[in-house]
Design an enzyme around this catalytic site. Structure first.
Site, short mmCIF file in Angstrom:
data_model
loop_
_atom_site.label_atom_id
_atom_site.label_comp_id
_atom_site.label_asym_id
_atom_site.label_seq_id
_atom_site.Cartn_x
_atom_site.Cartn_y
_atom_site.Cartn_z
N LYS A 9 -9.19 16.81 1.29
CA LYS A 9 -8.09 17.10 0.78
C LYS A 9 -7.18 18.16 1.78
CE LYS A 9 -6.69 19.05 -2.98
NZ LYS A 9 -6.50 19.68 -4.33
N SER A 25 1.11 5.17 10.83
CA SER A 25 0.35 6.11 10.57
C SER A 25 0.83 7.44 10.21
CB SER A 25 -0.67 6.14 12.02
OG SER A 25 0.24 6.69 12.95
N THR A 57 -2.65 4.99 4.47
CA THR A 57 -2.36 4.80 6.08
C THR A 57 -3.76 5.32 6.58
OG1 THR A 57 -0.89 4.89 7.61
CG2 THR A 57 -1.03 6.83 6.36
N TYR A 58 -3.51 5.46 7.83
CA TYR A 58 -4.57 6.05 8.43
C TYR A 58 -3.84 7.23 9.42
CZ TYR A 58 -2.51 3.33 12.48
OH TYR A 58 -1.80 2.98 13.49
N GLY A 73 6.10 4.68 11.20
CA GLY A 73 6.13 3.60 10.74
C GLY A 73 6.87 3.15 9.31
N SER A 74 6.45 2.04 8.44
CA SER A 74 7.20 1.81 7.40
C SER A 74 7.02 2.84 6.18
CB SER A 74 6.65 0.55 6.96
OG SER A 74 5.17 0.64 6.53
N ALA A 75 5.72 3.63 6.28
CA ALA A 75 5.51 4.71 5.43
C ALA A 75 6.79 5.88 5.67
CB ALA A 75 4.22 5.29 5.70
#
Length: 126
Positions: A9, A25, A57-58, A73-75
């Site tokens: 975390k 990502s 995501t990654y 991206g979309s995030a």
């Protein structure tokens, strides 16, 4: 039996960039990736403290020492520059190893620089 446990975390990092048209990502400063034991292309869960968004995501490498946390991206529609995030990853741990498991809990300052590393969350009190 295996249990899914918190592995890593990064707590309360500040979003430094949101790149809608970048390949999807989350770019994370390599120093933070190392401290949290998160590797490139590893699945991460991102929880936005400021707006309540939660998404998966990654991780990709962000410039070492930069404090970069770039939601891409979309995030990028789920965060804004300056938002506080929690970034977490999980691992499948065999039942016999659960008691010995210790997550990497990385805490940062206002510039996303590591200031503390812990291996447990204190028991919450009433």
């Amino acid at each position: 039996m295996f249990r899914t446990l918190l592995k890593s975390k990064i707590h309360r990092v500040k979003t430094t960039q949101c790149e809608l048209h970048y390949e999807g990502s989350c770019a994370i400063d390599e120093d933070l990736l190392d401290a949290a034991n998160i590797v490139e292309n590893e699945q991460v869960h991102i929880w936005n403290i400021d707006n309540g968004e939660r998404f998966v995501t990654y991780a990709i490498k962000g410039q070492r020492g930069s404090g970069m946390i770039s939601v891409n991206g979309s995030a990028a529609r789920r965060a804004a520059v300056g938002d506080l995030l929690i970034i977490a990853s999980f691992a499948q741990v065999h039942e016999k190893d659960v008691a010995a498991h210790q997550p990497q809990l990385v805490f940062v300052d206002e510039a996303n620089r590591q200031v503390e590393l812990r291996h447990h969350v204190p028991t919450q009190q009433v």
